[in-house]
Motif scaffolding. Structure first.
Motif, mmCIF file in Angstrom:
data_model
loop_
_atom_site.group_PDB
_atom_site.id
_atom_site.type_symbol
_atom_site.label_atom_id
_atom_site.label_comp_id
_atom_site.label_asym_id
_atom_site.label_seq_id
_atom_site.Cartn_x
_atom_site.Cartn_y
_atom_site.Cartn_z
ATOM 1 N N VAL A 1 -37.497 -15.264 -5.650
ATOM 2 C CA VAL A 1 -38.792 -15.513 -6.251
ATOM 3 C C VAL A 1 -38.600 -15.781 -7.713
ATOM 4 O O VAL A 1 -38.843 -16.865 -8.098
ATOM 5 N N SER B 1 -41.989 -9.234 -4.045
ATOM 6 C CA SER B 1 -42.460 -10.128 -3.178
ATOM 7 C C SER B 1 -43.895 -10.516 -3.385
ATOM 8 O O SER B 1 -44.583 -11.657 -3.055
ATOM 9 N N ARG C 1 -41.300 -9.613 3.329
ATOM 10 C CA ARG C 1 -40.359 -10.142 2.410
ATOM 11 C C ARG C 1 -39.337 -9.259 2.150
ATOM 12 O O ARG C 1 -39.076 -8.736 1.213
ATOM 13 N N ARG C 2 -38.714 -8.865 3.178
ATOM 14 C CA ARG C 2 -37.357 -7.806 3.161
ATOM 15 C C ARG C 2 -36.691 -8.125 4.367
ATOM 16 O O ARG C 2 -37.050 -8.327 5.271
ATOM 17 N N PRO D 1 -35.415 -10.371 -2.125
ATOM 18 C CA PRO D 1 -36.576 -11.202 -2.401
ATOM 19 C C PRO D 1 -36.704 -11.750 -3.561
ATOM 20 O O PRO D 1 -37.227 -12.782 -4.033
ATOM 21 N N ASN D 2 -36.853 -10.558 -4.543
ATOM 22 C CA ASN D 2 -37.340 -10.944 -6.021
ATOM 23 C C ASN D 2 -36.280 -11.859 -6.531
ATOM 24 O O ASN D 2 -36.867 -12.394 -7.601
ATOM 25 N N GLU E 1 -38.330 -4.337 -3.515
ATOM 26 C CA GLU E 1 -38.572 -5.670 -2.882
ATOM 27 C C GLU E 1 -40.166 -5.975 -2.573
ATOM 28 O O GLU E 1 -40.442 -7.191 -2.764
ATOM 29 N N SER E 2 -40.913 -5.172 -1.866
ATOM 30 C CA SER E 2 -42.242 -5.468 -1.507
ATOM 31 C C SER E 2 -43.115 -5.877 -2.797
ATOM 32 O O SER E 2 -43.845 -6.683 -2.770
ATOM 33 N N ARG F 1 -47.593 -7.354 5.013
ATOM 34 C CA ARG F 1 -47.406 -8.427 4.104
ATOM 35 C C ARG F 1 -48.337 -8.363 2.855
ATOM 36 O O ARG F 1 -49.425 -7.856 3.245
#
Ligand code: AMP
Length: 577
Positions: free
Chosen positions: A520, A266, A483-484, A516-517, A262-263, A466
């Motif tokens: 996005v 993001s 973002r998680r 999150p992705n 996820e990171s 972040r």
């Protein structure tokens, strides 16, 4: 030991020699050199060799030469622990048997339609590669008969036993003719394996491939010392600077793979998680995407390591150092395959990690070199080169420039010189990124710093800072969310939206299994805005929030209106909160 043996010295057919040459194998690997002649002569063999040593061809080559191409019944059976491995092994058979037109093979495994497999088996194949459960299933149904199978290979035998396939394996061995050749390949020679060989093999010839020869020759091994909280930033920086086509990131837990995936997502990096909790179909899907380059980073646990057989992985990141030295060899063997070189990148976040690096050096009999993080200058140079490319690409587009030319004219009549206009625009494009880079310091902090950081981190409840998008410096002060999904949400989710951003409400949340992705990807893809421009994302049970540039907010809402994410219809509006 200097090794000059050629494939042509091993007594194999000219068809195989041709196939091997076309596959780019110039010289047999040690396990191939030692195992092929014995298997061709009909001996039972135990090969202690791991993935990456060329063990597949070590048994596939002699088997292809041993089977009778004019007799269309199963003559060789290869048991593998996983579906991925079965597919890979069968693929290797196909490539090696390319010039033996009458020899065919099939992979049979659970999770795929049994009817399709039955149809292929009925056509008459000589080589069957399968997982023990499904092979047993076909035997029970009478769709696979082993009466004419003269050779059986247990590939990754230790792994199969660990996975609880012992009963199936023994049942299959008992189905085979008494007069047969039995070949074991295993990374370790633990007692359960030895018990099995005593029971089912006949004076086996034992081949051990020394650890040094295992995998690491073509792999450059390096490490970076980095603050634990900045591992993610450093990894992204290394990915950006080196522009790897495909890379694999290893973590020690499934949870961590999800967090890292996820990171990365993001930060606009196309990443997918691969771990033992995924269904077979999900794993296949992820591997398929990776093979096609639709995702460029796989984030995996050790369970999934052996299934990752893609020839052009350029880098392996050990986001967490592995718990076991054998795992390390498996992990880094995902790169440097098929004659290519690769790099294994380790992160050291403290004294204990440093000790592990020393142990790994001893284990792999190779040095792991300390490196400094890419400097700000290198990164800025990279950004400059990127900008030059982008400008060329934009100007090369054949489109109506009238509005832009008018705007330029207006800027010039305001008394600005062309240089000033260009400089202003460059600063607007690169300024923030350059500032963020300047503010990052990866070096390991002193003990006091570490204590202070730990305190801050637990207050924030987050694991990663972040990304470059909203700045490491803000992250360090703990103002921003990640973002998680984090503990923060439950405490009220007080994320501040930047002045030039608008917070949008999205009717999908955790219950819809969006990440999150996904958000996005959907917004960037549908609204055509750069993934990089999308800001913070908070995912709650029933809904989510996403920050988008103020100027794009209406456009995003409009374009997303009739769209779906993960099959669910999207509804977005400007957040009232
Ligand atoms: P394996 O240990 O069977 O998983 O093989 C590891 C990798 O080595 C695969 O990507 C093979 O395609 C490649 N390979 C196998 N034998 C050779 C060889 N003799 N020369 C170069 N590459 C090889």
């Amino acid at each position: 030991m200097e090794n000059n043996t050629k494939f042509s010295d091993l007594g194999i057919s000219k068809e195989i020699l041709q196939a091997v040459e076309e596959m780019g194998y110039t010289q047999p690997s040690p396990i191939q050199e030692q195992a092929i002649p014995y298997i061709l002569e009909g001996h039972d063999v135990i090969g202690q060799a791991q993935t990456g040593t060329g063990k597949t061809a070590a048994f596939a080559i002699p088997i292809i030469d041993l089977v009778d191409a004019d007799f269309h019944k199963p003559q060789a059976i290869i048991l593998c622990p996983t579906r991925e491995l079965a597919v890979q092994v069968e693929g290797e058979f196909q490539k090696l048997a390319k010039h033996h037109r009458k020899i065919s093979s099939v992979a049979i495994y659970g999770g795929e339609s049994i009817d399709k497999q039955i149809r292929i088996l009925r056509k008459g194949v000589q080589i069957v590669v399968g997982t023990p459960g499904r092979v047993q299933d076909h035997i029970d149904r009478g769709t696979l008969k082993l009466d004419d199978a003269g050779i059986i290979v247990l590939d990754e035998a230790d792994e199969m036993l660990d996975m609880g396939f012992r009963d199936d394996i023994e049942a299959i061995l008992q189905e085979m003719p008494e007069e047969r050749q039995t070949v074991f390949f295993s990374a370790t020679m633990a007692k359960p394996i030895m018990d099995l060989t005593r029971k089912y093999q006949n004076e086996p010839h034992i081949i051990k491939i020394a650890k040094k020869e295992l995998t690491v020759d073509r792999i450059e091994q390096i490490y970076y010392e980095v603050k634990p909280t900045l591992k993610m930033e450093l990894m992204v920086r290394l990915m950006t600077v080196n522009n790897y086509n495909l890379s694999v990131v290893f973590c020690n837990t499934k949870r961590m793979t999800d967090e890292v995936t996820e990171s990365l997502g993001s930060r606009g990096i196309l990443a997918e998680a691969l771990h033992g909790d995924l269904s077979q179909a999900q794993r296949d899907k992820v591997m398929g995407k990776f093979r096609k380059g639709l995702c460029t980073v796989l984030v995996a646990t050790d369970v999934a390591a052996r299934g990752i057989d893609v020839d052009n992985v350029e880098a392996v990141f050990n986001f967490d150092l592995p718990l076991d030295e054998e795992y390390y060899v498996h992990r880094i063997g995902r790169t440097g395959r098929a004659g290519k070189s690769g790099v294994a990148i380790n992160f050291v976040t403290g004294r204990r990690d440093m000790q592990k690096i020393k142990d790994l050096e001893r284990f792999t009999k190779a040095s792991i070199t300390r490196m400094d993080p890419p400097s700000v200058t290198e990164l800025i140079d990279m950004k400059k080169r990127q900008l030059v490319k982008d400008v060329h690409r934009t100007l090369a587009k054949d489109e109506d420039n009238q509005i832009f030319e008018e705007t330029l004219g207006q800027l010039l009549t305001e008394g600005l010189t062309p240089e000033q206009v260009a400089l202003g625009l460059i600063k607007m494009t690169m300024g923030e990124a350059v500032q963020e880079l300047r503010d990052q310091d990866f070096s390991l902090p002193s003990y006091q710093d570490r204590r202070r950081e730990r305190g801050e981190r637990s207050e924030r409840g987050g694991r990663f800072e972040r990304g470059s998008r909203d700045g490491g410096r803000r992250g360090e002060r703990g103002e921003r969310g990640e973002r998680r999904e984090g503990g923060r949400e439950r405490r009220g989710g007080a994320r501040t939206t930047e002045a030039n951003m608008t917070r949008l409400f999205l009717n999908l949340g955790k219950k819809d299994r969006i990440r999150p992705n996904d958000i996005v990807g959907a917004i960037a893809g549908e609204a055509g805005i750069p993934g990089k421009s999308i800001g913070g994302i908070d995912i709650y049970e029933n809904f989510s929030f996403v920050d988008v540039p103020k100027k794009d907010a209406d456009h995003v809402i409009r374009t997303m209106k009739h769209n779906t994410i993960k099959g669910k219809t999207v509804n977005m509006e400007i957040s009232k909160g």
